[in-house]
Design an enzyme around this catalytic site. Structure first.
Site, mmCIF file in Angstrom:
data_model
loop_
_atom_site.group_PDB
_atom_site.id
_atom_site.type_symbol
_atom_site.label_atom_id
_atom_site.label_comp_id
_atom_site.label_asym_id
_atom_site.label_seq_id
_atom_site.Cartn_x
_atom_site.Cartn_y
_atom_site.Cartn_z
ATOM 1 N N SER A 1 0.875 -1.166 0.000
ATOM 2 C CA SER A 1 0.000 0.000 0.000
ATOM 3 C C SER A 1 0.914 1.218 0.000
ATOM 4 C CB SER A 1 -0.914 -0.099 1.221
ATOM 5 O OG SER A 1 -1.929 0.858 1.160
ATOM 6 N N HIS B 1 -2.649 -1.261 -3.429
ATOM 7 C CA HIS B 1 -3.774 -0.339 -3.248
ATOM 8 C C HIS B 1 -3.500 0.941 -4.012
ATOM 9 C CE1 HIS B 1 -4.416 -2.268 0.960
ATOM 10 N NE2 HIS B 1 -4.876 -3.023 -0.009
ATOM 11 N N ASP C 1 -4.685 -4.474 5.799
ATOM 12 C CA ASP C 1 -4.855 -5.486 4.769
ATOM 13 C C ASP C 1 -3.569 -6.313 4.660
ATOM 14 O OD1 ASP C 1 -6.298 -6.793 2.824
ATOM 15 O OD2 ASP C 1 -5.811 -5.365 1.227
#
Ligand SMILES: C[S@@+](CC[C@H](N)C(=O)[O-])C[C@H]1O[C@@H](n2cnc3c(N)ncnc32)[C@H](O)[C@@H]1O
Lengths: 194, 273
Positions: free
Chosen positions: A18, A45, A138
């Site tokens: 991310s 992401h 996540d």
């Protein structure tokens, strides 16, 4: 062997990241080489709608083919697949991809957890995951699934991460097999070919 | 390695039960997603074992409703992929405008956000009065919601941005009235909408259309089932009609592809024979 000369991957490296992960990937990408048995699937992401720039950005840094994963496409060795923006990417047991437009997971779509969890249930000979910098939870559950399925868990050393939260969360949950600094990642990935 | 609570074999058994007892056939859906949905339902409804979930599904016909609701993925948005709607505005609607009547089928319409988006496009193109919008889905409870046309207020900011990016020139809020956290869309948008349940797997063609929109439904189907559904669409589409799919879907792998020509780079194809 398929028409394009590619065959189904035997081994898979999953990369999740991310905030702060793209820089790391761009750093190691020029130095990695994929043999015919190993595929890479990246779940990063980012904002909806800007998917092709990412594939282009990565393509620019490597001779290895990079492409967005398409639904029902076989997971072939020698290819780097990127999860499309705003869809979850699932790995099927028959080693094809499928896409899913369901609810966000950990505020994310694509969710790293979902790709990792489904890949963990697919019959790869060797499954490895690498979790990079990020400000999100996540990935932790996905890493756990990979370990449960007998796979290997590598993680960016949080002290080298732009945002330590994501790798640290995963480490708190699962003991990593490899703690890697960005400069050591290409050697690690290349070693997965053997 | 199968690390889920509900295993592949269980999923297969359950889907066969549902098919044999109730006629809903999910056996040709992509496995990973349906397995995840069943595992999710198993956790949500706190079943102690697979056997109990199976018992419930077999013996409680009322539970089937919940099963269908939770197994299907009903996420949707208004004006999702603005460039898609822009091409509808600029290329597709002008072509449809030459017909005396326009019949549009939204297959897998979920809670209706797409149908209301389409109605807005038709209004703005001055074609609404001669259009009919058929909106169908396998899941009766989303069809009911679509009929109501009430969506969360919190989404309106994003929808309004999407609308503008799609070429919308009006004030988006003129299409709904706000009531606390709900936005109720204008009754006049509903006049030409017809809602019904329809199962793409088992139900047949019910009309001829100039435009069929089926977005983000086929990603859940196996290639074989996709081919069957493409045949259904082909059969239900007039010559020179349009077929519109989700941004990651394609007719490329289907035998009907040879009869269709893609419009720009959007997932819109026009039937040529
Ligand atoms: C992810 S939603 C897509 C909604 C909308 N078209 C969009 O793209 O935003 C998928 C929809 O397909 C419906 N669906 C799944 N299987 C179906 C079937 N066999 N027949 C009709 N609809 C189905 C689901 O109930 C769900 O509402």
């Amino acid at each position: 062997m398929a028409k394009n000369g590619l065959t189904l991957a035997k081994n898979l490296l999953l990369i999740g990241g991310s905030a702060g992960s793209l820089e790391v990937i761009l750093q190691f990408l020029p130095f990695i080489q994929l043999g015919p048995d190993l595929a890479i699937v990246m779940v990063l992401h980012r904002k909806a709608g800007d998917d092709s720039p990412l594939v282009e950005l990565l393509t620019f840094r490597t001779h290895t083919p990079v492409k967005e994963a398409e639904e029902k496409e076989p997971v072939n060795g020698g290819v780097i697949y990127v999860a499309p923006a705003d869809y979850h990417l699932l790995v099927e047991r028959n080693l094809t991809f499928s896409l899913d437009f369901s609810e966000k997971v950990n505020y994310s779509r694509p969710s790293i957890d979902l790709t990792f969890q489904t890949a963990a249930e697919a019959p790869f000979t060797k499954l490895t995951c690498l979790l990079l910098s990020g400000a999100n939870e996540d990935g932790s559950a996905g890493v756990e699934a990979v370990k449960l399925a007998g796979g290997t868990f590598a993680v960016q050393d949080p002290s080298t991460a732009e945002v330590f939260f994501m790798p640290q969360k995963a480490i708190n949950r699962v003991k990593p097999d490899f703690l890697l600094k960005p400069k050591d990642m290409s050697d690690f990935i290349n070693s997965l070919n053997s | 390695m199968d690390i889920s609570a509900i295993h592949d074999e269980d999923v297969e058994i359950l889907l066969n039960d549902v098919f044999e007892l109730y006629g809903y056939d999910f056996t040709e859906y992509s496995k990973a997603s349906i397995k995840r949905r069943i595992n999710r339902l198993f956790t949500l409804d706190k079943f102690p074992s697979f056997a109990e979930l199976r018992y419930k599904v077999i013996n409680d016909p009322n539970y089937l409703k919940r099963f269908i609701e939770e197994i299907t993925v009903n996420v949707t948005e208004m004006f999702r992929d603005p460039s898609f709607y822009r091409v509808l505005r600029e290329e597709v609607l002008p072509a449809l405008g030459t017909y005396p009547f326009i019949r549009i089928w939204h297959a897998g319409c979920s809670t209706g956000e797409e149908v209301y988006s389409m109605a807005i496009l038709l209004k703005e193109a001055n074609l609404y009065h001669k259009s009919l919008l058929y909106a169908t889905d396998i899941n009766p409870s989303v069809v009911e919601k679509a009929r109501n046309g009430i969506f969360p207020m919190g989404m309106m900011k994003q929808y309004s941005e999407n609308y503008i990016a799609s070429g919308g020139k009006k004030d988006f809020s003129s299409y709904y009235s706000a009531n606390y956290d709900l936005a109720k869309f204008d009754e006049s948008l509903k006049q030409k909408m017809i809602f019904a349940t329809h199962n793409l797997v088992s139900d047949s063609s019910f009309n001829e259309f100039q435009l069929i929109i089926c977005r983000n439904v086929l990603i859940y189907f196996d290639r074989n089932l996709q081919t069957t559904v493409f045949d259904l669409f082909n059969e239900s589409l007039e010559n020179l009609g349009f077929l519109a799919l989700g941004s990651k879907e394609s007719i490329r792998f289907s035998p009907i592809a040879k009869n269709f020509k893609q419009i720009q780079r959007e997932k819109i194809w026009r039937k040529t024979v």
